[in-house]
Write a protein that holds these residues in place. Structure first.
Motif, PDB file in Angstrom:
ATOM      1  N   THR A 247       0.834  -1.204   0.000  1.00 11.99           N
ATOM      2  CA  THR A 247       0.000   0.000   0.000  1.00 11.99           C
ATOM      3  C   THR A 247       0.864   1.248   0.000  1.00 11.99           C
ATOM      4  O   THR A 247       0.486   2.272  -0.586  1.00 11.99           O
ATOM      5  CB  THR A 247      -0.936   0.003   1.220  1.00 11.99           C
ATOM      6  OG1 THR A 247      -1.620  -1.250   1.296  1.00 11.99           O
ATOM      7  CG2 THR A 247      -1.963   1.117   1.123  1.00 11.99           C
ATOM      8  N   ALA A 248       2.025   1.195   0.647  1.00  8.08           N
ATOM      9  CA  ALA A 248       2.932   2.347   0.648  1.00  8.08           C
ATOM     10  C   ALA A 248       3.413   2.650  -0.766  1.00  8.08           C
ATOM     11  O   ALA A 248       3.482   3.815  -1.178  1.00  8.08           O
ATOM     12  CB  ALA A 248       4.121   2.080   1.570  1.00  8.08           C
ATOM     13  N   VAL A 249       3.737   1.618  -1.528  1.00  9.69           N
ATOM     14  CA  VAL A 249       4.176   1.810  -2.913  1.00  9.69           C
ATOM     15  C   VAL A 249       3.021   2.362  -3.743  1.00  9.69           C
ATOM     16  O   VAL A 249       3.203   3.246  -4.585  1.00  9.69           O
ATOM     17  CB  VAL A 249       4.708   0.493  -3.504  1.00  9.69           C
ATOM     18  CG1 VAL A 249       5.001   0.643  -4.990  1.00  9.69           C
ATOM     19  CG2 VAL A 249       5.967   0.057  -2.765  1.00  9.69           C
ATOM     20  N   GLN A 250       1.819   1.857  -3.514  1.00 10.07           N
ATOM     21  CA  GLN A 250       0.653   2.370  -4.230  1.00 10.07           C
ATOM     22  C   GLN A 250       0.430   3.845  -3.907  1.00 10.07           C
ATOM     23  O   GLN A 250       0.120   4.652  -4.799  1.00 10.07           O
ATOM     24  CB  GLN A 250      -0.579   1.551  -3.877  1.00 10.07           C
ATOM     25  CG  GLN A 250      -0.531   0.118  -4.378  1.00 10.07           C
ATOM     26  CD  GLN A 250      -1.671  -0.726  -3.850  1.00 10.07           C
ATOM     27  OE1 GLN A 250      -2.671  -0.216  -3.364  1.00 10.07           O
ATOM     28  NE2 GLN A 250      -1.520  -2.040  -3.924  1.00 10.07           N
ATOM     29  N   SER A 251       0.587   4.217  -2.643  1.00 14.08           N
ATOM     30  CA  SER A 251       0.424   5.618  -2.262  1.00 14.08           C
ATOM     31  C   SER A 251       1.467   6.485  -2.957  1.00 14.08           C
ATOM     32  O   SER A 251       1.171   7.584  -3.448  1.00 14.08           O
ATOM     33  CB  SER A 251       0.521   5.773  -0.745  1.00 14.08           C
ATOM     34  OG  SER A 251       0.380   7.123  -0.362  1.00 14.08           O
ATOM     35  N   ALA A 252       2.717   5.989  -3.006  1.00 14.03           N
ATOM     36  CA  ALA A 252       3.772   6.727  -3.707  1.00 14.03           C
ATOM     37  C   ALA A 252       3.460   6.819  -5.196  1.00 14.03           C
ATOM     38  O   ALA A 252       3.736   7.836  -5.843  1.00 14.03           O
ATOM     39  CB  ALA A 252       5.118   6.055  -3.477  1.00 14.03           C
TER      40      ALA A 252
END
Length: 587
Positions: A247-252
């Protein structure tokens, strides 16, 4: 053929890339002593710190100009804290900082031709566009900047892990990935990447362990994508397994998209359905062979958006040579190179339009339409560039549709209040602002749109909440106002107030800025914060003002001159005490 076990893991970076060693033992596949979180838009710095410390967190580190944070936590508490924060409505997400491997399974001394270049129609695409003016960020083990096929187009990058300017290749993987995307074309040597006139930004997210292998963690992916967005890259490639599931990569990825860029990630090499949830924040790419079959090693699933050649890809090697590589590590940069061609063919296209062109022109393989093996199909650079050149951007005059889903009208609220908003548009919603009475207190740039509003920033009584949605064309629409009753406990203080309020600019932090920047101001005081007046100045000019503990402003930095700019926040209380906070950033 020799199997490569260069497992890459990612480490953390703060506003300037910051590294804190994170031990990993054989029992776990995540970093010990830290987790990844993103607070909802609008949460003040004071409330954010209070919330994570109350649950056992120790210290937070911000990733670039995004709202993603790494929280240092006691060893052994990572899973428990993630589970607590996952159910906290004031957080967009909380997850473990997982370890991920590179998505290259084999390094082959195969000396075949670049079959994939003709397969995707790159030569025909090059008649119209070769990627000039587009920077591709390669988030990897580093890049051999002296390689004759890469050196002509290298631009400054960064070692995210070590916080240095050294981006040399530790394991060889990054050099091969960079060549697949953008090795220099028509230079009389070696190979040609898909987008041979694009610039290459090397972002080293790995380190070499004492065992000689390379490691990294998911946090560095998010940090690297954020760095790429802040430094003007329009395409970013991440050739690491499991990146699409973070999810962190998706947010980025959403952060990069808000700057007009696209994130490409590899689909894994496990020859199975990974079961990952699809995301519009990134483009996950599976691998095909020379016969347009799914490569034997390629993973698949509903999360796959595109496919591209990834078997026996002849590309650049560390040290100046060339070799054949296999893996979704290479299908991803091939697709990323095609995106750069489309962007250079028609610079007026938005990120969503580029993405849709790649999807609509892909060669449909497997079942008709999108499927779990090939996504929308195998990328076709020639067809995509042709469509891009023939696409005229029609003025969008359709306003978004927006409404506040919670809280409900006439409800009574206190403390931190979760505010959820429904917003849709015929093209896409660029951002949603939350107005409390007449003050913009927070801005969110990605769905699902939600806020954490500190109701102590207003006086008790009926308060009007309004959501304002904007699309990329500048069309704007406001929701029907929702009135709520604020009922916070108050304390009367009769002593003379000589204490100035505390104020800070929570975003951006000192460093580079690019595109639209959400400037966030947060304040606190020994008296009720509802009595505070906040002002924001850019280079000495008043840009926004309002009452309460928070203030938000959408700063369009592309309208500013290149160079250093000063952001100054000023807070003044009822007694006339004031304080200020200044951040200097570079465009």
């Amino acid at each position: 053929m020799k199997k490569r076990n260069c497992i890459i893991s990612l480490l953390l970076a703060a506003s300037a890339p910051l590294v804190v060693a994170a031990p990993v033992n054989a029992e776990v596949d995540f970093a010990q002593g830290r987790i990844l979180v993103e607070p909802q838009a609008g949460m003040t710095g004071e409330e954010f710190e209070k919330s994570f410390k109350s649950l056992g967190g120790i210290k937070a580190h911000k990733l670039g100009q995004s709202n993603i944070h790494i929280i240092d936590v006691p060893h052994g508490s990572e899973k428990a804290l993630v589970n607590k924060l996952k159910h906290n409505p004031h957080y967009k997400f909380a997850e473990l900082d997982v370890r991920v491997p590179i998505a290259a399974v084999l390094n082959d001394p195969y000396l075949g031709s670049e079959w994939h270049i003709n397969k995707i129609g790159a030569p025909a695409a090059w008649d119209s566009a070769q990627g000039a003016g587009i920077t591709i960020a390669i988030l990897d083990t580093g890049v051999d900047s002296s390689h004759p096929d890469l050196a002509p187009h290298m631009v400054a990058g960064w070692d995210i892990y070590g916080n240095t300017s050294n981006t040399s290749d530790l394991c060889g993987h990054g050099t091969a990935v960079a060549g697949s995307a953008a090795a220099a074309g028509n230079n009389g040597v070696g190979v040609s990447g898909v987008s041979g006139q694009s610039k290459i930004m090397p972002l080293r997210i790995a380190y070499k362990g004492t065992d000689g292998l390379c490691y990294a963690y998911a946090s560095t992916i998010a940090s690297g994508v954020t760095y790429a967005a802040d430094h003007g890259a329009k395409v970013a490639n991440v050739s690491f397994s499991n990146a699409a599931n973070s999810t962190a990569v998706q947010s980025a990825g959403n952060y990069l998209k808000s700057k007009g860029g696209l994130l490409f990630v590899s689909a894994n090499n496990n020859a199975r359905d990974e079961g990952f949830t699809p995301s519009t924040a990134l483009i996950a790419v599976s691998s095909t062979d020379s016969n347009d079959n799914l490569s034997s090693f390629s993973s698949y699933g509903a999360f796959v958006s595109l496919s591209a050649p990834g078997s026996n890809i002849y590309t650049t090697n560390n040290g100046g040579g060339y070799g054949g590589w296999n893996g979704t590590s290479f299908s991803s940069p091939v697709a990323a190179g095609a995106a750069a061609l489309v962007m250079s063919a028609n610079p007026t296209l938005t990120a969503d339009q580029v993405q849709n062109i790649l999807f609509s022109t892909a060669v449909d393989l497997g079942a008709a339409g999108r499927d779990i093996y090939f996504g929308y199909g195998r990328v076709d650079a020639a067809a995509a560039v042709s469509k891009a050149r023939g696409t005229q951007v029609v003025a969008d005059s359709t306003k978004p549709v927006v409404s506040i889903a919670a809280p409900l009208g006439s409800s009574t609220v206190s403390g931190l209040v979760p505010v959820s908003v429904n917003a849709t548009d015929n093209v896409g919603v660029a951002r949603v602002e939350l107005k409390v009475n007449s003050t913009v207190v927070a801005t969110d740039t990605s769905a699902p749109f939600a806020f954490s509003w500190d109701s102590k920033g207003v006086s008790n009584g009926m308060v009007s909440l309004t959501a304002v949605a904007y699309d990329a064309a500048g069309n704007v629409a406001s929701s029907t106002p929702v009135s709520v009753n604020v009922a916070n406990t108050t304390t009367t203080i009769v002593t003379t107030d000589t204490t100035p309020p505390a104020v800070r600019v929570t975003n951006p932090v000192a460093g580079r800025v690019n595109g639209n920047v959400n400037v966030s101001v947060s304040a606190s005081d020994n008296q009720p914060v509802s009595e505070l007046v906040l002002s924001l100045y850019v280079d000495g000019v008043l840009r926004a003002s309002g009452a309460g503990s928070s203030l938000s402003y959408n700063w369009q930095t592309n309208r500013e001159a290149k160079g250093t700019h000063s952001l100054k926040a000023l807070a003044k209380d009822k007694a006339g005490n004031s304080s200020s906070y200044t951040v200097n950033v570079t465009r």
